[in-house]
Design an enzyme around this catalytic site. Structure first.
Site, mmCIF file in Angstrom:
data_model
loop_
_atom_site.group_PDB
_atom_site.id
_atom_site.type_symbol
_atom_site.label_atom_id
_atom_site.label_comp_id
_atom_site.label_asym_id
_atom_site.label_seq_id
_atom_site.Cartn_x
_atom_site.Cartn_y
_atom_site.Cartn_z
ATOM 1 N N GLU A 1 0.908 -1.203 -0.007
ATOM 2 C CA GLU A 1 0.071 0.113 -0.104
ATOM 3 C C GLU A 1 0.850 1.157 0.039
ATOM 4 O O GLU A 1 2.008 1.282 0.249
ATOM 5 C CB GLU A 1 -0.786 -0.019 1.178
ATOM 6 C CG GLU A 1 -1.943 -0.955 1.246
ATOM 7 C CD GLU A 1 -2.764 -1.039 2.530
ATOM 8 O OE1 GLU A 1 -2.232 -0.185 3.605
ATOM 9 O OE2 GLU A 1 -3.446 -1.940 2.715
ATOM 10 N N LYS B 1 2.091 4.672 1.542
ATOM 11 C CA LYS B 1 2.142 5.353 2.978
ATOM 12 C C LYS B 1 1.576 6.951 2.905
ATOM 13 O O LYS B 1 2.294 7.609 2.247
ATOM 14 C CB LYS B 1 3.371 5.083 3.651
ATOM 15 C CG LYS B 1 3.468 5.730 5.107
ATOM 16 C CD LYS B 1 4.603 5.179 5.681
ATOM 17 C CE LYS B 1 4.678 5.312 7.161
ATOM 18 N NZ LYS B 1 4.328 6.796 7.683
ATOM 19 N N ASP C 1 0.519 10.532 3.810
ATOM 20 C CA ASP C 1 1.087 11.542 4.802
ATOM 21 C C ASP C 1 0.209 12.240 5.364
ATOM 22 O O ASP C 1 -0.291 13.417 4.859
ATOM 23 C CB ASP C 1 2.382 12.223 3.733
ATOM 24 C CG ASP C 1 3.253 12.831 4.756
ATOM 25 O OD1 ASP C 1 3.139 12.500 6.059
ATOM 26 O OD2 ASP C 1 4.049 13.833 4.512
ATOM 27 N N TYR D 1 -7.357 -0.225 7.411
ATOM 28 C CA TYR D 1 -7.132 -1.070 8.554
ATOM 29 C C TYR D 1 -8.663 -1.588 8.947
ATOM 30 O O TYR D 1 -9.244 -0.682 9.122
ATOM 31 C CB TYR D 1 -6.191 -0.812 9.598
ATOM 32 C CG TYR D 1 -5.556 -1.731 10.413
ATOM 33 C CD1 TYR D 1 -5.675 -3.034 10.191
ATOM 34 C CD2 TYR D 1 -4.569 -1.372 11.464
ATOM 35 C CE1 TYR D 1 -5.119 -3.810 11.036
ATOM 36 C CE2 TYR D 1 -4.288 -2.276 12.502
ATOM 37 C CZ TYR D 1 -4.255 -3.688 11.937
ATOM 38 O OH TYR D 1 -3.706 -4.432 12.765
ATOM 39 N N LYS E 1 10.428 3.852 3.178
ATOM 40 C CA LYS E 1 10.313 5.313 3.120
ATOM 41 C C LYS E 1 11.205 5.636 1.774
ATOM 42 O O LYS E 1 12.366 5.318 1.698
ATOM 43 C CB LYS E 1 11.001 6.178 4.201
ATOM 44 C CG LYS E 1 10.095 5.904 5.480
ATOM 45 C CD LYS E 1 9.007 7.022 5.324
ATOM 46 C CE LYS E 1 8.364 7.294 7.049
ATOM 47 N NZ LYS E 1 9.136 8.292 7.755
ATOM 48 N N CYS F 1 13.638 46.093 12.083
ATOM 49 C CA CYS F 1 13.226 45.671 10.763
ATOM 50 C C CYS F 1 14.358 46.122 10.055
ATOM 51 O O CYS F 1 14.986 47.094 9.756
ATOM 52 C CB CYS F 1 12.119 46.669 10.421
ATOM 53 S SG CYS F 1 11.599 46.464 8.575
ATOM 54 N N CYS G 1 13.227 49.127 7.700
ATOM 55 C CA CYS G 1 13.174 50.500 8.141
ATOM 56 C C CYS G 1 13.672 50.738 9.265
ATOM 57 O O CYS G 1 13.416 51.854 9.916
ATOM 58 C CB CYS G 1 11.572 51.073 7.836
ATOM 59 S SG CYS G 1 10.655 50.049 9.341
ATOM 60 N N CYS H 1 7.132 44.008 11.734
ATOM 61 C CA CYS H 1 7.613 45.289 11.826
ATOM 62 C C CYS H 1 6.307 46.267 12.011
ATOM 63 O O CYS H 1 5.423 46.107 11.261
ATOM 64 C CB CYS H 1 8.248 45.688 10.637
ATOM 65 S SG CYS H 1 8.439 47.618 10.497
ATOM 66 N N CYS I 1 7.209 51.654 6.205
ATOM 67 C CA CYS I 1 7.867 50.595 5.986
ATOM 68 C C CYS I 1 7.977 50.376 4.486
ATOM 69 O O CYS I 1 6.805 49.696 4.068
ATOM 70 C CB CYS I 1 7.802 49.505 6.932
ATOM 71 S SG CYS I 1 8.885 48.166 6.686
HETATM 72 S S1 IVH Z 1 -1.072 0.499 8.920
HETATM 73 C C1 IVH Z 1 -0.296 -1.489 12.861
HETATM 74 N N1 IVH Z 1 -1.198 1.510 6.324
HETATM 75 O O1 IVH Z 1 1.842 5.342 9.213
HETATM 76 C C2 IVH Z 1 -0.005 -0.771 11.704
HETATM 77 N N2 IVH Z 1 -0.477 2.862 8.200
HETATM 78 O O2 IVH Z 1 3.867 4.502 11.291
HETATM 79 C C3 IVH Z 1 -1.169 0.136 11.272
HETATM 80 N N3 IVH Z 1 0.059 5.198 7.355
HETATM 81 O O3 IVH Z 1 0.223 5.595 12.287
HETATM 82 C C4 IVH Z 1 -0.721 1.048 10.522
HETATM 83 N N4 IVH Z 1 -0.665 4.916 5.238
HETATM 84 O O4 IVH Z 1 -0.612 7.177 10.341
HETATM 85 C C5 IVH Z 1 -0.784 1.701 7.555
HETATM 86 N N5 IVH Z 1 -1.410 2.349 4.119
HETATM 87 C C6 IVH Z 1 -1.173 2.592 5.632
HETATM 88 C C7 IVH Z 1 -0.674 3.798 5.841
HETATM 89 C C8 IVH Z 1 -0.437 4.149 7.354
HETATM 90 C C9 IVH Z 1 -0.050 5.885 6.157
HETATM 91 C C10 IVH Z 1 0.563 5.814 8.786
HETATM 92 C C11 IVH Z 1 -0.345 5.555 9.828
HETATM 93 C C12 IVH Z 1 0.610 5.079 10.911
HETATM 94 C C13 IVH Z 1 1.813 5.531 10.630
HETATM 95 C C14 IVH Z 1 2.568 4.049 11.054
#
Ligand code: IVH
Length: 686
Positions: free
Chosen positions: A113, A115, A117, A226, A312, A406, A409, A424, A430
């Site tokens: 999946e 990750k 942000d 999840y 990452k 500043c 000015c 400022c 200014c």
């Molecule tokens: S699974 C037990 N899946 O990453 C693990 N987490 O460091 C449950 N996050 O706190 C997390 N995308 O905020 C999972 N596809 C994804 C995710 C994900 C982002 C974040 C989440 C979590 C952190 C884990």
């Protein structure tokens, strides 16, 4: 309507509207027209106001907010919210795979999946209804932010479908899409507020706002990744994701089931570049063992599952020496430190500068003069400074000192309690604040003087020709023709000569002239009053109608206008308390700039309707609504927008909402037809 009738109607409406929403968002089917949908929603809103005790937790009216939470209650998670082990190289992912294969002696699959942000959120559903939304907090307990989560449209308030467990929890990532983030920052810039550093901070700050109406405006979104619960019938993570999708949850379709580590690597490589085309930020991928049985065999460490790991992506990073720090003064006087760097190539572009945001950030990074800085480029266009290469620090070098006066000015800087920025206070004299105000004034969304951009304001200011936006209207051809200046772009180092030739000057004067036709609401925005962005300006203009009414209004009166709070009202009052601003507005007026909303010419016809108030609703046979509105005013009456006990007449056309009609009947408001109305003013149709 009796209490029990109201209760059952509220339940019925809640159920109905949620169902139509589900069909619309999940199956893309509209089972009802927009109009009929609005009628139902309006009826529900009205009933909930009258009988708040029957408001349902899954009420679709909660999407627009309305709840104020002073302190978020701390709630213990039923299942702790663990984090994931991180890895930064493909080697580490291969090691993870080898480790698992050593422990599991049979075939198994992974799910890959992205990750996302954002901010992790846990959602508990009971009997298919969203009961509680809790932030991660410290993993053991988090904050109850249910009212705010209900405003996020991709989070179902009620789910539909088969096999819904009596109770379950889902987790996902709440995020702010890039587009929304950019709009939000643009809006903050318009009103002179500090910019948000990135979408994650913006999402997390938004979830903690006390007023859920504000949260609703921020357009957060959420991906679910999840599902947790007791005795659920699914064997694999991917099956549970499929089920979640069917129930109406938003699961990102970017996940893949992978049988081999090679397939996992392909996924990683594919998204390494493709992720930049997504509407939100992603900083890596998450690799999860698919079968729950295998997950159970592997178990957890104290902090994270053994069956999952995050990878990452390498941020695009470089290290480069800091040459100097300059301090930019914005339109509102806020001072922003900017690192001037030795030019370095990063992700295909040359970087020379990076914002250091504020004094706290310089202290946090502990930047010393001459340090070599690490800079990174994520999804954001602007590079950010992430740290200092201490191995390269010059011995005895001094920490970078934020100036106390500043840089433009020399006025002593001040700090507003609770804000990170230094300001400022020399608003009126200014130079960068003056130039900033003029640049704000001429921008497209304001007075739209498109041929005055790109360094021309700087030139006009330097030559002493403009000191305030009002001076633009005094410029003449002879003053402008032949002016010249060499301008250096600080980002690219590019040097350019700005010179005013015949065509340039003519274009400039034409666009200044044209700006006199810009409607009053945009003029009001152009004035650059703090906290008065384009939307607020439009509301003020519509409510007060002209600049004098705004100038004369007290803080309390300003707050009567829709959506104008104390902070905005006080800022407006402060603006008008300054004699130079009053003078400035007078000059704009004299120049012919629009200082009032354009009104249709209204000739008073009679005072037959004096002291009477009307609400117009529905479609009419002889006149359209605007004409009716004018007729009411021309005969001495008032037009209101909502039905209340104070209303005298509801002027009802065809197809009007049944709830308005019902409400008017209940409150004893007289309901009149178009014909009745014409009789009242002594006119006949046609
Ligand atoms: S699974 C037990 N899946 O990453 C693990 N987490 O460091 C449950 N996050 O706190 C997390 N995308 O905020 C999972 N596809 C994804 C995710 C994900 C982002 C974040 C989440 C979590 C952190 C884990």
């Amino acid at each position: 309507m009796t209490e029990s009738q109201a209760q059952s109607r509220i339940n019925e409406l809640t159920e109905k509207i949620n169902y139509y929403n589900y069909r619309y968002y999940q199956d893309s089917i509209s089972e009802i027209s927009d109009y009929d949908f609005d009628v139902l929603l309006e009826e529900l809103t009205g009933l909930e106001k009258q009988f708040p005790q029957f408001l349902q937790p899954d009420s679709p009216t909660q999407r627009v907010g309305g709840t104020i939470t002073k302190n978020f209650a701390s709630v213990k998670h039923k299942y702790p919210m663990l984090s994931l082990g991180n890895s930064y190289s493909e080697e580490e992912i291969k090691d993870f795979d080898t480790r698992i294969r050593r422990l599991i002696d049979h075939e198994f699959e992974y799910v890959c999946e992205l990750k996302f942000d954002g901010v992790a959120l846990s959602l508990t559903y009971k009997n298919g209804v969203l009961e509680r939304a809790v932030t991660r907090g410290d993993g053991v307990q988090g904050d109850d932010i249910t009212a705010n989560a209900r405003t996020i449209r991709s989070i179902p308030l009620k789910i539909y479908g088969d096999n819904i467990p009596a109770e379950f929890e889902v987790r996902g990532e709440v995020f702010m899409p890039w587009k929304v983030f950019e709009q939000l920052n643009q809006m903050r810039e318009d009103i002179g507020e500090a910019l948000m550093a990135n979408p994650r901070n913006a999402a997390s700050g938004t979830l903690k706002l006390q007023d859920s109406t504000e949260v609703a405006k921020r357009q957060l979104d959420c991906y679910i990744y999840y599902l947790l619960g007791e005795n659920l019938p699914y064997q694999t993570h991917s099956q549970s994701m499929e089920q979640l999708t069917k129930w109406g949850f938003q699961v990102s379709p970017t996940y893949r089931v992978c049988k081999t580590i090679e397939e996992v690597m392909d996924y990683i490589h594919y998204w390494d570049t493709e992720r930049f085309n997504l509407p939100l930020g992603t900083d890596g991928i998450v690799l999860k063992v698919n079968a729950f049985e295998v997950q159970q065999e592997l178990g957890f460490t104290a902090k994270s599952p053994r069956w999952a790991i995050a990878y990452k992506y390498k941020a695009l990073a470089a290290a480069t020496p800091l040459e100097s720090v300059s301090y930019q003064v914005g339109r509102t006087g806020a001072v922003t430190p900017v690192a001037n760097l030795k030019a370095v190539l990063l992700a295909g572009t040359t970087v020379r500068r990076a914002s250091l945001h504020n004094a706290n950030e310089i202290a946090r990074l502990d930047i010393h003069e001459g340090d070599t800085l690490f800079i990174e480029k994520g999804g954001e266009i602007i590079p950010k400074v992430t740290g200092v290469d201490l191995t390269k620090r010059n011995e005895g070098s001094a920490p970078v000192q934020f100036p106390t006066t500043c840089p433009a000015c020399n006025t002593a800087l001040v700090r507003i309690p609770g804000e990170a920025a230094y300001y400022c206070p020399n608003e009126l004299e200014c130079p960068p604040q003056i130039r900033g105000r003029i640049e704000h004034f001429i921008q497209r969304k304001a007075m739209n003087m498109d041929s005055l951009g790109e360094g021309k304001i700087e030139l006009l200011y330097d030559k002493g020709l403009v000191h305030s936006p009002a001076d633009l209207y005094k410029l003449s051809y002879n003053q402008l023709f032949g002016l010249e200046k060499v301008i250096t772009n600080p980002d690219t180092g590019e040097v350019r000569r700005v010179s005013f030739k015949q065509k340039t000057v003519e274009n400039m004067l034409t666009s200044i002239e044209k700006s006199k036709a810009v409607p009053f609401d945009r003029v009001l925005f152009a004035l650059g009053i703090r906290y008065v962005g384009a939307t607020v300006a439009a509301k003020l203009a519509a409510y007060f109608g002209n600049i004098d009414a705004i100038y004369q209004a007290t803080v309390e009166q300003l707050m009567q206008a829709p959506e104008i709070g104390g902070k905005i009202a006080e800022s407006i009052a402060r603006f008008f308390a300054e004699p130079r601003n009053v003078e400035y507005i007078q000059q704009l007026k004299e120049a012919g700039v629009q200082m009032q909303m354009e009104m249709r010419e209204l000739v008073m016809e009679s005072n037959a309707l004096e002291g009477k108030s009307f609400v117009i609703s529905g479609v009419f046979v002889h006149f359209d609504r605007d004409v009716l509105k004018d007729k009411i005013i021309a005969n001495g009456g008032k037009v209101l927008s909502g039905v209340s006990g104070k209303l005298d007449y509801l002027l009802a056309g065809e197809n009007m909402g049944p709830s308005k009609l019902e409400k008017a009947e209940k409150l004893g408001v007289k309901i009149i037809s178009e014909q009745d109305f014409l009789t009242m003013i002594g006119e006949t149709a046609g």
